[in-house]
Design a protein around this motif. Structure first.
Motif, PDB file in Angstrom:
ATOM      1  N   UNK A   1       0.835  -1.198   0.000  1.00 26.30           N
ATOM      2  CA  UNK A   1       0.000   0.000   0.000  1.00 26.30           C
ATOM      3  C   UNK A   1       0.865   1.241   0.000  1.00 26.30           C
ATOM      4  N   UNK A   2       0.460   2.165  -0.802  1.00 28.09           N
ATOM      5  CA  UNK A   2       1.154   3.446  -0.796  1.00 28.09           C
ATOM      6  C   UNK A   2       0.522   4.334   0.259  1.00 28.09           C
ATOM      7  N   UNK A   3       1.380   4.930   1.027  1.00 32.82           N
ATOM      8  CA  UNK A   3       0.891   5.843   2.060  1.00 32.82           C
ATOM      9  C   UNK A   3       0.836   7.235   1.456  1.00 32.82           C
ATOM     10  N   UNK A   4      -0.374   7.698   1.229  1.00 34.70           N
ATOM     11  CA  UNK A   4      -0.526   9.036   0.671  1.00 34.70           C
ATOM     12  C   UNK A   4      -0.743  10.002   1.806  1.00 34.70           C
ATOM     13  N   UNK A   5       0.198  10.879   1.979  1.00 31.98           N
ATOM     14  CA  UNK A   5       0.085  11.865   3.046  1.00 31.98           C
ATOM     15  C   UNK A   5      -0.385  13.193   2.477  1.00 31.98           C
ATOM     16  N   UNK A   6      -1.080  13.920   3.297  1.00 32.89           N
ATOM     17  CA  UNK A   6      -1.526  15.235   2.880  1.00 32.89           C
ATOM     18  C   UNK A   6      -0.339  16.177   2.847  1.00 32.89           C
ATOM     19  N   UNK A   7      -0.379  17.055   1.892  1.00 28.51           N
ATOM     20  CA  UNK A   7       0.673  18.060   1.809  1.00 28.51           C
ATOM     21  C   UNK A   7       0.391  19.122   2.865  1.00 28.51           C
ATOM     22  N   UNK A   8       1.336  19.366   3.718  1.00 29.06           N
ATOM     23  CA  UNK A   8       1.143  20.317   4.797  1.00 29.06           C
ATOM     24  C   UNK A   8       1.842  21.622   4.484  1.00 29.06           C
ATOM     25  N   UNK A   9       1.289  22.684   5.037  1.00 24.04           N
ATOM     26  CA  UNK A   9       1.874  24.002   4.843  1.00 24.04           C
ATOM     27  C   UNK A   9       3.091  24.164   5.741  1.00 24.04           C
ATOM     28  N   UNK A  10       4.069  24.861   5.231  1.00 26.83           N
ATOM     29  CA  UNK A  10       5.243  25.128   6.057  1.00 26.83           C
ATOM     30  C   UNK A  10       4.886  26.154   7.124  1.00 26.83           C
ATOM     31  N   UNK A  11       5.770  26.293   8.101  1.00 30.68           N
ATOM     32  CA  UNK A  11       5.531  27.233   9.187  1.00 30.68           C
ATOM     33  C   UNK A  11       5.442  28.662   8.656  1.00 30.68           C
ATOM     34  N   UNK A  12       6.313  29.011   7.727  1.00 32.57           N
ATOM     35  CA  UNK A  12       6.290  30.360   7.161  1.00 32.57           C
ATOM     36  C   UNK A  12       5.014  30.617   6.374  1.00 32.57           C
ATOM     37  N   UNK A  13       4.509  29.616   5.674  1.00 31.85           N
ATOM     38  CA  UNK A  13       3.268  29.781   4.919  1.00 31.85           C
ATOM     39  C   UNK A  13       2.091  29.976   5.859  1.00 31.85           C
ATOM     40  N   UNK A  14       2.056  29.228   6.961  1.00 30.19           N
ATOM     41  CA  UNK A  14       0.974  29.400   7.932  1.00 30.19           C
ATOM     42  C   UNK A  14       1.014  30.786   8.565  1.00 30.19           C
ATOM     43  N   UNK A  15       2.202  31.273   8.874  1.00 29.28           N
ATOM     44  CA  UNK A  15       2.320  32.609   9.451  1.00 29.28           C
ATOM     45  C   UNK A  15       1.861  33.657   8.443  1.00 29.28           C
ATOM     46  N   UNK A  16       2.291  33.516   7.193  1.00 33.46           N
ATOM     47  CA  UNK A  16       1.899  34.474   6.158  1.00 33.46           C
ATOM     48  C   UNK A  16       0.411  34.482   5.911  1.00 33.46           C
ATOM     49  N   UNK A  17      -0.206  33.322   5.825  1.00 32.28           N
ATOM     50  CA  UNK A  17      -1.651  33.243   5.597  1.00 32.28           C
ATOM     51  C   UNK A  17      -2.402  33.771   6.809  1.00 32.28           C
ATOM     52  N   UNK A  18      -1.908  33.453   8.000  1.00 36.99           N
ATOM     53  CA  UNK A  18      -2.545  33.952   9.212  1.00 36.99           C
ATOM     54  C   UNK A  18      -2.504  35.469   9.300  1.00 36.99           C
TER      55      UNK A  18
END
Length: 73
Positions: free
Chosen positions: A7-24
């Protein structure tokens, strides 16, 4: 017998810390702009602008959540 395929483990792409700060920060500033500059000051005009106020408060709330999660360990 069929062999079990790995089985392939498909993980969700997560936002980097800098991207979360910028979007916030962006959401927080957009919410402040909605609340400060776009709302009317007269009572009759305020009734029609309640959805805009709700969008501003929601943007500030989501921005705060993203900023808080970006600082979490």
């Amino acid at each position: 017998m069929e062999s079990a395929s790995p089985r392939r483990h498909t993980s969700r792409r997560r936002l980097s810390k800098n991207a979360r700060i910028g979007i916030g920060l962006l959401l927080t500033f957009l919410g402040l702009v909605f609340l400060v500059s776009l709302l009317p000051t007269s009572p009759s005009g305020l009734l029609t602008a309640l959805p805009l106020a709700a969008a501003g408060i929601l943007a500030i709330w989501l921005g705060g959540i993203l900023l808080g999660r970006a600082n979490a360990p």
